[in-house]
Design a protein around this motif. Structure first.
Motif, mmCIF file in Angstrom:
data_model
loop_
_atom_site.group_PDB
_atom_site.id
_atom_site.type_symbol
_atom_site.label_atom_id
_atom_site.label_comp_id
_atom_site.label_asym_id
_atom_site.label_seq_id
_atom_site.Cartn_x
_atom_site.Cartn_y
_atom_site.Cartn_z
ATOM 1 N N GLU A 153 36.622 8.414 48.222
ATOM 2 C CA GLU A 153 35.516 9.017 47.494
ATOM 3 C C GLU A 153 35.777 10.490 47.209
ATOM 4 O O GLU A 153 36.523 11.153 47.934
ATOM 5 N N LYS A 157 30.833 9.764 45.793
ATOM 6 C CA LYS A 157 31.059 8.785 44.729
ATOM 7 C C LYS A 157 32.467 8.216 44.816
ATOM 8 O O LYS A 157 33.430 8.954 45.077
ATOM 9 N N ARG A 158 32.592 6.929 44.579
ATOM 10 C CA ARG A 158 33.879 6.261 44.671
ATOM 11 C C ARG A 158 34.777 6.667 43.508
ATOM 12 O O ARG A 158 34.314 6.938 42.391
#
Length: 285
Positions: A153, A157-158
């Motif tokens: 991440e 957020k990935r």
């Protein structure tokens, strides 16, 4: 492929990109393609009698990320859509090294069905992989084949789908510079699984921290460091902007200057030549 100035970069970058089926090589493997020599400096780096030999092929859907494992005399490389890392050696030929190559991170089934892309040795001797399947940078133990996530991440957020990587061995030993285009996501930018609204270039430090270095490129892909690790090169595999950018790196590994245009393949694109800027390697000089 060579990307070290003072050589003229476009010709040396594209040296091995122009290939057509050819004749049989004396070494027992079929010869494929030709080496086009645009500049005399190339003769210092590549023997005038060197040929391109096809060691194996036809078994793969999309081969990527070759890395030579010294001490074992083995070549490892990815077949991305087939979720496989292959192994080739002169002694044993072609064998499956790891399938699936994507790491099961427990989040959800691998929606793309894809596996590893770019591969690189870590300073500890493991195999680092840019994994489309888990959308992570992972490390694989060569003996046990155990997979461990190193970065998944940015913020909370990935990543899109880490694609290619290079390891610092001098200025920031063990730090990994990597690219994150959306190629591993079905629908790419339109994928409902996409969490970041840009395609980035990052640095993963030895302490596990991730730093965004650039978010301006449409499709950051292949990545390399100059021999002194003062310059980072990034290929942009976008159909309308087929270029290689260069970034000067500060003492802390951040961007001191850039991006600046290092080389362009736009003339080749206008001539209808196939192919886009992708992986690269830097000569020891």
């Amino acid at each position: 492929m060579i990307n070290n100035p003072p050589f003229k970069p476009l010709q040396t970058f594209l040296l091995l990109c122009l290939a057509w089926p050819g004749i049989s090589a004396a070494g027992g493997y079929p010869e494929i393609g030709e080496v086009h020599r645009f500049e005399g400096e190339l003769d210092r780096l590549l023997d005038s009698g060197a040929v391109i030999e096809k060691l194996t092929g036809n078994e793969f859907t999309w081969s990527e990320g070759p890395v030579w494992i010294s001490g074992r005399n083995e070549l490892l490389f990815s077949d991305v859509p087939e979720n496989t890392i292959w192994k080739w050696s002169e002694e044993s030929g072609l064998e499956t090294f790891l399938k699936p190559s994507a790491m099961d991170d427990g989040r959800e089934p691998n929606p793309s069905g894809q596996g590893s892309n770019g591969l690189m040795r870590s300073l500890q001797g493991g195999l680092l992989a840019a994994d489309h399947g888990s959308r992570s940078l992972i490390e694989i133990d060569l003996a046990t084949k155990k997979q461990t996530a190193r970065a998944a991440e940015y913020g909370d957020k990935r990543f899109n789908s880490p694609n290619d990587l290079v390891v610092s061995r001098k200025r920031w030993p063990g730090a990994v510079f990597f690219t994150d285009p959306p190629y591993g996501l079905k629908g790419q930018e339109g994928s409902p699984l996409r969490e970041l609204d840009f395609n980035g270039v990052y640095r993963l430090d030895a302490d596990g921290s991730v730093t965004l270095l650039d978010d301006s490129m449409e499709r950051p892909n292949g990545i390399a460091l100059s021999p002194d690790e003062k310059v980072m090169y990034v290929a942009n595999s976008e159909g309308d902007n087929t270029i290689w950018n260069a970034f000067d790196l500060a003492e802390d590994g951040s961007i001191a200057r850039g991006p600046r245009l290092f080389a362009s393949a736009q003339d080749f694109a206008r001539q209808g030549k196939k192919g886009l800027p992708d992986g690269m390697a830097v000569d020891v000089e």
